[in-house]
Design a protein around this motif. Structure first.
Motif, PDB file in Angstrom:
ATOM      1  N   LEU A 120      67.245  66.325  63.456  1.00  0.00           N
ATOM      2  CA  LEU A 120      67.007  65.331  62.410  1.00  0.00           C
ATOM      3  C   LEU A 120      67.293  63.927  62.925  1.00  0.00           C
ATOM      4  CD1 LEU A 120      66.428  64.504  59.467  1.00  0.00           C
ATOM      5  CD2 LEU A 120      68.822  65.026  58.944  1.00  0.00           C
ATOM      6  N   TYR A 124      64.519  61.059  63.261  1.00  0.00           N
ATOM      7  CA  TYR A 124      64.644  59.888  62.381  1.00  0.00           C
ATOM      8  C   TYR A 124      64.716  58.590  63.177  1.00  0.00           C
ATOM      9  CZ  TYR A 124      66.278  56.949  58.560  1.00  0.00           C
ATOM     10  OH  TYR A 124      66.406  55.948  57.618  1.00  0.00           O
ATOM     11  N   THR A 188      55.956  74.914  55.887  1.00  0.00           N
ATOM     12  CA  THR A 188      56.164  73.889  56.901  1.00  0.00           C
ATOM     13  C   THR A 188      54.939  73.013  57.089  1.00  0.00           C
ATOM     14  OG1 THR A 188      57.804  75.213  58.082  1.00  0.00           O
ATOM     15  CG2 THR A 188      56.656  73.523  59.334  1.00  0.00           C
ATOM     16  N   PHE A 191      54.619  70.711  54.180  1.00  0.00           N
ATOM     17  CA  PHE A 191      55.780  69.830  54.221  1.00  0.00           C
ATOM     18  C   PHE A 191      55.568  68.736  55.277  1.00  0.00           C
ATOM     19  CE2 PHE A 191      60.491  70.703  53.031  1.00  0.00           C
ATOM     20  CZ  PHE A 191      60.584  69.419  52.521  1.00  0.00           C
ATOM     21  N   ALA A 195      55.300  64.889  54.184  1.00  0.00           N
ATOM     22  CA  ALA A 195      56.535  64.100  54.328  1.00  0.00           C
ATOM     23  C   ALA A 195      56.964  63.870  55.766  1.00  0.00           C
ATOM     24  CB  ALA A 195      57.673  64.791  53.562  1.00  0.00           C
ATOM     25  N   ASN A 198      61.072  64.627  59.132  1.00  0.00           N
ATOM     26  CA  ASN A 198      62.469  64.422  58.723  1.00  0.00           C
ATOM     27  C   ASN A 198      62.885  65.281  57.542  1.00  0.00           C
ATOM     28  OD1 ASN A 198      62.711  62.484  60.733  1.00  0.00           O
ATOM     29  ND2 ASN A 198      62.123  60.799  59.376  1.00  0.00           N
ATOM     30  N   TRP A 199      62.030  65.391  56.525  1.00  0.00           N
ATOM     31  CA  TRP A 199      62.421  66.120  55.329  1.00  0.00           C
ATOM     32  C   TRP A 199      62.573  67.622  55.570  1.00  0.00           C
ATOM     33  CZ3 TRP A 199      64.707  64.329  51.245  1.00  0.00           C
ATOM     34  CH2 TRP A 199      64.549  62.981  50.905  1.00  0.00           C
ATOM     35  N   PRO A 200      61.710  68.263  56.360  1.00  0.00           N
ATOM     36  CA  PRO A 200      61.971  69.678  56.663  1.00  0.00           C
ATOM     37  C   PRO A 200      63.287  69.905  57.385  1.00  0.00           C
ATOM     38  CG  PRO A 200      59.701  69.139  57.174  1.00  0.00           C
ATOM     39  CD  PRO A 200      60.386  67.847  56.853  1.00  0.00           C
ATOM     40  N   LEU A 202      65.990  68.019  57.151  1.00  0.00           N
ATOM     41  CA  LEU A 202      67.059  67.798  56.176  1.00  0.00           C
ATOM     42  C   LEU A 202      67.189  68.986  55.228  1.00  0.00           C
ATOM     43  CD1 LEU A 202      69.199  65.951  54.947  1.00  0.00           C
ATOM     44  CD2 LEU A 202      67.384  64.894  53.559  1.00  0.00           C
ATOM     45  N   THR A 203      66.068  69.518  54.767  1.00  0.00           N
ATOM     46  CA  THR A 203      66.102  70.692  53.878  1.00  0.00           C
ATOM     47  C   THR A 203      66.735  71.893  54.578  1.00  0.00           C
ATOM     48  OG1 THR A 203      64.076  69.907  52.801  1.00  0.00           O
ATOM     49  CG2 THR A 203      64.691  72.214  52.457  1.00  0.00           C
TER      50      THR A 203
END
Length: 477
Positions: A120, A124, A188, A191, A195, A198-200, A202-203
């Motif tokens: 992540l 990011y 995925t 996702f 988005a 990053n969001w996958p 973080l999830t």
């Protein structure tokens, strides 16, 4: 609050969180390498194929170079993380016979969380992608998937007295891994499209935190430690963790009869050689799908991974049905090996999207050998040494998985220019090894059945923890 004796929720959430980002790892590295090597933005199209839009020879050369670099990146990552993960797996799972099973579950969860958070951070802040190799090395110091599954299977072996129940519950764990990984994989692609990366990540990190809390505070321990200061007369003297590890694995073989020792070694050979062929064959699938002439988008990759969940579901149904009908376990293993070999041969010649999806059909029974072999081997090891057994199995499985991924990545990098499907033919050819050893086990089992006619002397479990001739005989039934 009373804890629960259920590792299935842990396995389910671990599979979902891990496979939510697993398809993204190769795609993320692939895109970053594309940008570095071509100095252009990675091409993204809404249709199924990017090849039609970019059919120039220069574009094809870019694809080949990125394919080679991505496969070598996977090779370096696997090599650096293999040895620490293997050592930790062997030590922790063997130590769990007296230290408890939960340590083998909690430590890998911490390592996976570290790896996900590093991914992540790199995504990011757009840091150097080779930091991911360092994070892979760091997370391997906490164990890996082999450590986690070794602890879970030992946990289940502690709870199950009946051999059929043990087989079905271990097959259920494999099915959960497949189903939840498929749900994550199909999510995925959308996702990522909606988005970004990053969001996958973080999830996945949030799911792993929940899993860690369940393992620490809710999961009940199956190995009960003796009260402090108490003396147990019939228990052998305690040793250090490292010595306990080696003694546990040594006693599995040293205290067995000659026939049982031979069957045990041969079954482990089948397990490792089949794992090598299967894992090595599926490891370059994502790269193969990204390459020409398929050129799949992230959506199609997600669908392909999700479709693979039917393999786990059908394999579980197959194990359940065959076990209920009394089909010999060696025959179940045979069907699974043939399923993998046929699927790999078909994948080697898959040049269209439809055919690549059809590849999953002949592989529907490919997971069956794993739970069946684990259950067969577990039958001839005493309850007090299940940790040593699954430490050995997890060590061998992790070793073969990492080595096979490294070997097949290097083979793919060397052959992608002239025949990308060569790795699948290699996987199918290597299936001949477990098939041959399986035939040897069948012959030895028949001999054992003929010889096992005189009563064995009564021996306590502590004196003969591996079992007698009858245990070996039951393996073949």
């Amino acid at each position: 609050m009373k804890g629960l004796f259920l590792v299935e929720p842990l396995v389910a959430l671990y599979a979902f969180s891990s496979f939510l980002i697993y398809p993204l790892v190769q795609q993320y590295v692939y895109r970053r390498l594309w940008q570095q090597l071509t100095n252009t933005t990675y091409p993204i199209f809404d249709n199924a194929s990017r090849c039609a839009e970019n059919s120039s020879s220069n574009h094809s050369l870019h694809h080949e170079e990125v394919q080679r670099q991505a496969s070598l990146f996977s090779l370096y990552s696997e090599l650096l993380s293999t040895v620490p993960s293997l050592v930790v797996t062997l030590m922790l799972v063997a130590y769990s016979d007296r230290g408890g099973r939960k340590i083998t579950i909690i430590m890998p969860l911490i390592g996976t969380l570290i790896y996900t958070l590093t991914f992540l951070t790199v995504s990011y802040f757009e840091l150097n992608i080779y930091l991911l190799i360092g994070s892979s090395l760091l997370s391997s110091l906490f164990g890996g998937l082999g450590t986690f599954l070794g602890g879970c299977f030992a946990y289940i072996a502690d709870l199950c007295e009946d051999g059929r129940q043990k087989t079905l519950r271990m097959a259920g764990v494999d099915m959960m891994i497949g189903l939840l990984s498929g749900v994550a994989a199909i999510s995925t692609g959308y996702f990522l499209r909606a988005a970004g990366f990053n969001w996958p990540f973080l999830t996945s990190a949030m799911c792993q935190c929940l899993n860690l809390l369940y393992a620490i505070f809710i999961l009940e321990e199956t190995v009960k430690k003796a009260p402090t200061g108490s003396v147990v007369l019939d228990r052998p003297p305690q040793h250090s963790a490292i010595k306990q590890m080696f003694l546990g694995v040594y006693y599995m073989f040293a205290r067995a009869s000659c026939r049982c020792k031979t069957v045990l070694a041969l079954l482990m050979t089948i397990f490792t050689s089949f794992s090598f062929a299967y894992t090595g064959g599926i490891s370059p699938v994502t790269l193969y799908e990204l390459n020409e002439p398929l050129c799949w988008s992230e959506i199609l990759i997600g669908y392909g991974s999700a479709l693979s969940t039917t393999v786990f579901l059908v394999s579980f149904v197959g194990v359940s049905a065959f076990t209920y009908c009394g089909v010999p376990q060696l025959l179940i293993v045979l069907l699974g090996i043939l399923s993998v070999a046929s699927g790999m041969v078909l994948a080697a010649f898959a040049k269209t999207t439809l055919l690549m999806f059809i590849v999953r059909i002949p592989m529907l029974l490919s997971i069956m050998p794993f739970p069946v072999l684990r259950s067969m081997i577990s039958k001839i090891v005493s309850k007090s040494e299940q940790g040593a057994l699954f430490a050995c199995l997890s060590f061998l499985e992790s070793l073969t998985n990492n080595v096979s991924a490294a070997v097949f990545s290097s083979v793919y990098a060397a052959t992608v220019a002239w025949y990308p499907g060569f790795v699948f033919l290699l996987s199918a050819g290597l299936c001949a090894i477990p098939l041959f050893v399986l035939g040897v086990v069948g012959l030895i089992g028949t001999d054992v059945a003929k010889e096992d006619k005189s009563p064995e002397p009564s021996v306590s479990e502590e004196e003969n923890p591996v079992g007698d001739q009858n245990d070996c005989n039951r393996l073949i039934s």
